[in-house]
Structures are given as C-alpha cells and as structure tokens.
Design an enzyme around this catalytic site. Structure first.
Site, PDB file in Angstrom:
ATOM      1  N   LYS A   1      33.836 -30.593 -12.936  1.00  0.00           N
ATOM      2  CA  LYS A   1      34.472 -29.399 -13.506  1.00  0.00           C
ATOM      3  C   LYS A   1      33.497 -28.256 -13.786  1.00  0.00           C
ATOM      4  O   LYS A   1      33.847 -27.094 -13.639  1.00  0.00           O
ATOM      5  CB  LYS A   1      35.172 -29.754 -14.823  1.00  0.00           C
ATOM      6  CG  LYS A   1      36.390 -30.653 -14.691  1.00  0.00           C
ATOM      7  CD  LYS A   1      37.025 -30.765 -16.061  1.00  0.00           C
ATOM      8  CE  LYS A   1      38.071 -31.810 -16.176  1.00  0.00           C
ATOM      9  NZ  LYS A   1      38.763 -31.794 -17.467  1.00  0.00           N
TER      10      LYS A   1
ATOM     11  N   ASP B   1      43.486 -27.203 -19.186  1.00  0.00           N
ATOM     12  CA  ASP B   1      43.500 -28.212 -20.266  1.00  0.00           C
ATOM     13  C   ASP B   1      43.969 -27.610 -21.596  1.00  0.00           C
ATOM     14  O   ASP B   1      44.783 -28.211 -22.309  1.00  0.00           O
ATOM     15  CB  ASP B   1      42.100 -28.822 -20.450  1.00  0.00           C
ATOM     16  CG  ASP B   1      41.800 -29.888 -19.406  1.00  0.00           C
ATOM     17  OD1 ASP B   1      42.748 -30.473 -18.850  1.00  0.00           O
ATOM     18  OD2 ASP B   1      40.599 -30.129 -19.137  1.00  0.00           O
TER      19      ASP B   1
END
Ligand code: NAP
Length: 279
Positions: A66, A100
């Site tokens: 990520k 997220d």
C-alpha cells in the site's frame, strides 16, 4: 468482453476481496471478474503498469504494497497524506485512493452514527488507525489517538494535523498513551479499536475494560475475526451501539467498486459473501 479486476498482496490467499467483488458483479449481472495475485514489492511497478496495459478495470492493494504504490500512481489528496493506497483506478491515467477511512465512516453511518461534530477515541496508531484518523478528521470529527507506543500516537497526531491543515481542515487531534483512556473515554461519542487486540486466536483480550463502556457510546471494533470480539460483546451488554469490523471490510470494498464502476454497490450481497468466507 470480460473486465478484469484484482487484489495484489503478499500473502494474498486469505483475501476475502475476490468473493466479495465477484458476488457484487454477479448480483448486478456485470461482465466482470475479480482475482487475487501474489505480488512482491519488487514487482509492484510492473504489476500495476502491466494491469493497465492489459486493460484491467482496477486494482486493490494490500500488505505490504500500500505504501510503495504511491510511487507509481497519481494519489488523491487524502491518499497522498495518509501515505498509502489500497485502490487503483485506470479510467483516467493511474489514480490511487485509500478507501479504508471512508469504509470505516460508512460502517458507522450504517449504524446511525455520524462522524461530523463527534468526539472520537481511536485506539491504535498503525496503518488502519492512520487512514481512519485522516478521514474522520477530514469529515469533521475531533480525534484522540491512544496507542501503546505513545510516540507513535504523537507522530500520527502531528501528521494528521499537518496534512489536514493543508486541506483547510483544523479538527482537534490529540495523542495519549493507553493509560489515559479511562479519563478520555468519558468525553467520547465514538470508540474505535484499530489495534489487533482481540483478534483470533487471542479472543479473550480487549483494549478497554467493560466498566468503561456505557449506553450512548458507539463502539466500533475493526477486528473482524471473530466477528463479535470481546469488546463488542461487552459493549452490547452495557447498552452501547456496536459496529462490527466486517462492515468496514465490506464498505472499503464497496467504495472501490463505486470508484471503478460508477454503480451503486450491493452492500448486503457483499456482506453475505464475506461472512460466508469467514465461516
Ligand atoms: P498495524 O499497522 O500493525 O498496527 C497495529 C496497532 O495495534 C498498533 O497501534 C499497535 O501498537 C497495536 N497493538 C498490537 N498489539 C497490541 C497489544 N498487544 N497491545 C496494545 N496495542 C497493540 O496494523 P493495522 O494494519 O493498523 O491493523 C490493525 C488491526 O485492524 C488488525 O487486526 C487488522 O486485521 C484490522 N484491520 C481491519 C480492517 C477492516 O476492514 N475491518 C482493515 C484494516 C485492518 P504499537 O504501535 O504500540 O505497536
């Protein structure tokens, strides 16, 4: 022609994303398919550019890719400041997003708990806490970050304050050690466990003693295995509103789905698919 989507990570065999997205594509009758690929950090650039060249619809990224992905994408303002990307879209170049935090926010909204104007106590200062703190601060919440390693909470609070002020947002962001939770929880509207405390196999562990939980508090545990952690079970007994981590898992995927396809994601179908996988 079939449109291909994928999640990249290492390890990747545990990922619930293929089941979740394939269920969504199936429910909407879309000619799309979603797969998981094991990709090492040293191959990430080739994998992203290769997927773009092959006409993939989009990618999700998970551990450990990520942060590295920021080098190869055009990140949106929040993802750039979080410093991590979990969704890549190929519709207009190669853009990077972090869903997220939005996923966590939508999970709370599903339970009738808005973030704006609320006092939010986040336990944890790792990757998930970082995404949540940025997004919730951006969306008008006042944040206290509590972490075992206090210096890490201090650093995250500094980053969030600095990053959000660049975007014209100035929420209150405080950092504390775990010992100060009893004092701070009294003012909190929302408590979020963003640590791995309580995760399988350590299911007897909890980040907050039951005596500190109360009606009127919303308790959100981002741990999703088990689905009902000890924290959530005790919060429910105390009359608090509870939100399961599985809702965040689904909503971060749903937000990616929306970015890629522009279609309203069938969230209930996605929850069912993930719950089936978790069993
Ligand atoms: P991470 O970056 O490794 O951070 C872990 C955090 O947990 C740190 O703040 C760490 O504190 C704290 N911690 C770990 N063990 C602890 C203990 N025994 N006592 C006190 N604090 C402890 O992990 P992450 O990626 O943020 O993930 C955290 C959890 O969220 C995991 O369980 C993960 O599965 C879950 N998660 C769920 C979703 C979802 O969609 N529901 C999404 C992402 C992550 P220190 O800084 O002091 O080490």
């Amino acid at each position: 022609m079939m449109k291909v989507y994928a999640v990249l990570g290492d390890p990747i065999s545990h990922s619930k994303s293929p089941a979740m997205h394939n269920a969504a594509f199936g429910a909407l009758g879309m000619p799309c398919t979603y797969h998981a690929f094991r990709v090492r950090p040293s191959d990430l650039k080739d994998a992203i550019y290769g997927a773009k060249a092959l006409g993939f619809g989009g990618l999700n990224l998970t551990i450990p890719l990520k942060e590295d992905a920021l080098k190869y994408v055009e990140p949106d303002p929040i993802a750039a400041r979080i410093g991590a990307v979990n969704t890549i879209d190929f519709a207009d170049g190669i853009t990077g997003h972090n869903t997220d935090g939005i996923g966590a926010m939508h999970a709370l909204e599903d339970a009738g708990v808005p973030v704006a104007g609320r006092n939010i106590l986040i336990i944890g200062a790792g990757g998930a806490a970082r995404a949540i703190a940025f997004q919730f601060g951006y969306s008008g919440g006042d944040i206290v970050i509590a972490n075992r390693t206090k210096e890490r909470a201090d650093r995250l609070a500094r980053d969030v304050r600095g990053g959000l002020s660049e975007l014209g947002k100035t929420p209150s962001i405080e950092s504390i050690g775990l010992g100060a939770i009893p004092e701070k929880i009294a003012d909190a509207d929302i408590l979020i466990n963003a640590t791995s405390i309580g995760m399988h196999p350590n299911i007897d562990a909890t980040p907050v003693p039951a005596g500190l939980l109360r009606p009127g508090l919303a308790v959100f545990d981002i741990v999703y295995n088990p689905r009902r952690t000890r924290l959530l079970l005790e919060a429910e007994q105390k009359g608090a509103t509870i939100v399961e981590g599985v809702r965040m898992l689904v909503h971060q995927g749903a937000e990616a789905f929306l970015i890629w396809t522009g279609r309203e994601p069938p969230v209930d179908v996605m929850v069912e698919a993930v719950v089936r996988e978790l069993r």
